[in-house]
Write a protein that holds these residues in place. Sequence first.
Motif, PDB file in Angstrom:
ATOM      1  N   TRP A 190       0.834  -1.209   0.000  1.00 32.18           N
ATOM      2  CA  TRP A 190       0.000   0.000   0.000  1.00 32.18           C
ATOM      3  C   TRP A 190       0.866   1.254   0.000  1.00 32.18           C
ATOM      4  O   TRP A 190       0.597   2.204  -0.740  1.00 32.18           O
ATOM      5  CB  TRP A 190      -0.918  -0.017   1.222  1.00 32.18           C
TER       6      TRP A 190
ATOM      7  N   VAL B  83      -3.483   6.266  -5.541  1.00 30.91           N
ATOM      8  CA  VAL B  83      -3.829   6.957  -4.298  1.00 30.91           C
ATOM      9  C   VAL B  83      -5.149   6.382  -3.783  1.00 30.91           C
ATOM     10  O   VAL B  83      -6.193   6.517  -4.412  1.00 30.91           O
ATOM     11  CB  VAL B  83      -3.965   8.480  -4.521  1.00 30.91           C
ATOM     12  N   SER B  84      -5.110   5.722  -2.637  1.00 29.62           N
ATOM     13  CA  SER B  84      -6.304   5.090  -2.080  1.00 29.62           C
ATOM     14  C   SER B  84      -6.117   4.886  -0.589  1.00 29.62           C
ATOM     15  O   SER B  84      -5.005   4.948  -0.068  1.00 29.62           O
ATOM     16  CB  SER B  84      -6.573   3.743  -2.761  1.00 29.62           C
ATOM     17  N   THR B  85      -7.232   4.644   0.093  1.00 27.35           N
ATOM     18  CA  THR B  85      -7.147   4.305   1.509  1.00 27.35           C
ATOM     19  C   THR B  85      -6.690   2.850   1.634  1.00 27.35           C
ATOM     20  O   THR B  85      -6.694   2.093   0.659  1.00 27.35           O
ATOM     21  CB  THR B  85      -8.516   4.474   2.184  1.00 27.35           C
ATOM     22  N   PHE B  86      -6.317   2.464   2.846  1.00 23.94           N
ATOM     23  CA  PHE B  86      -5.833   1.103   3.049  1.00 23.94           C
ATOM     24  C   PHE B  86      -6.932   0.081   2.775  1.00 23.94           C
ATOM     25  O   PHE B  86      -6.677  -0.975   2.181  1.00 23.94           O
ATOM     26  CB  PHE B  86      -5.304   0.944   4.480  1.00 23.94           C
ATOM     27  N   SER B  87      -8.170   0.381   3.177  1.00 25.89           N
ATOM     28  CA  SER B  87      -9.275  -0.547   2.938  1.00 25.89           C
ATOM     29  C   SER B  87      -9.560  -0.692   1.442  1.00 25.89           C
ATOM     30  O   SER B  87      -9.868  -1.785   0.960  1.00 25.89           O
ATOM     31  CB  SER B  87     -10.534  -0.064   3.669  1.00 25.89           C
ATOM     32  N   GLU B  88      -9.457   0.414   0.690  1.00 25.41           N
ATOM     33  CA  GLU B  88      -9.650   0.353  -0.753  1.00 25.41           C
ATOM     34  C   GLU B  88      -8.543  -0.462  -1.414  1.00 25.41           C
ATOM     35  O   GLU B  88      -8.784  -1.196  -2.373  1.00 25.41           O
ATOM     36  CB  GLU B  88      -9.684   1.759  -1.346  1.00 25.41           C
ATOM     37  N   HIS B  89      -7.341  -0.315  -0.891  1.00 24.55           N
ATOM     38  CA  HIS B  89      -6.212  -1.078  -1.428  1.00 24.55           C
ATOM     39  C   HIS B  89      -6.413  -2.577  -1.203  1.00 24.55           C
ATOM     40  O   HIS B  89      -6.115  -3.393  -2.091  1.00 24.55           O
ATOM     41  CB  HIS B  89      -4.914  -0.625  -0.752  1.00 24.55           C
TER      42      HIS B  89
END
Length: 294
Positions: A241, A247-253
């Motif tokens: 991540w 570019v993303s949040t950890f949950s999206e990753h």
Amino acid sequence: ERRLAGRSVLLFAFVLLDATRPLLGSWAQQGQQLGGAFQTGSFMLAQTSSSFAVALVLARTREGSAARALQLCADPAKCLRQLPVALCFTASKLSLLMALARLDAGTVRVMAQLGLPMVAVGSTFLGKRYSREQWQAIWMIMIGVVTFYLVKTETERHAAAYAMDRPWPPAESDHEMLQLTTWESQLSVLLVIVSLVANCLGALVSQRFLKDSSGGPYYLQKAHLLGGECTVNLGVCLVSWVFSARVSTFSEHLSAGWDHRTVITMLVWIPSGWCATLVVRRCCALTKNIAQSA
């Protein structure tokens, strides 16, 4: 007789589930090629976390208390003690998934037979002894796998040249494309070998732990192994991540690239992992690799 029948059923289930692992892994990778990046780290984290939840349920059934089950399964000291084994199994699964993105499942399955001589050699350092006939059979398997790889590589080189409507041998201008094909093939084989070495090393190291009765019942031993794997897999996800270009949040990753193929593959890999560990516990790592050759 009952014990022999139980081992036979266990080995049959293990062979069946293990044979489907590369097939489903390749199927899942094909789906991700159509729909986006396949997050191998999140797949392994979800698989080991779900397996740990199974161990918790078994412990809860036996202990009668959820708090007691969690305390036993998630013992930090015992889980961290299994980190070397967890590193081996994580490296094995990660390399296997990367190889399946480049090779077909059948080729990976054949190349996996190299694990048998690797475990045999490793077992000698643990005091195992084999007869001359057994060593001859083991090395014949290795020679057969190497021959298969050489023939397959040469066939792919010819296929690449004919796909360009060029006569064989190829012209100088076609060498770059052929070299790229050869490099991809060599990288794929290297990933399979890394997966095999890591898996064999992890199986040999965990064998002593699994056969030690002081480690508790099987579900607790499995929970401690999975606790270490979850820790390592979480670290893999965090690193991927941080260095991700998107570019993303950890949950999206973690959820990126997941679809029904990924879920089905994960659900089959869970019982496969439990069967593999149980085979090592009741038999040995070499028996596991012989069963994988079936």
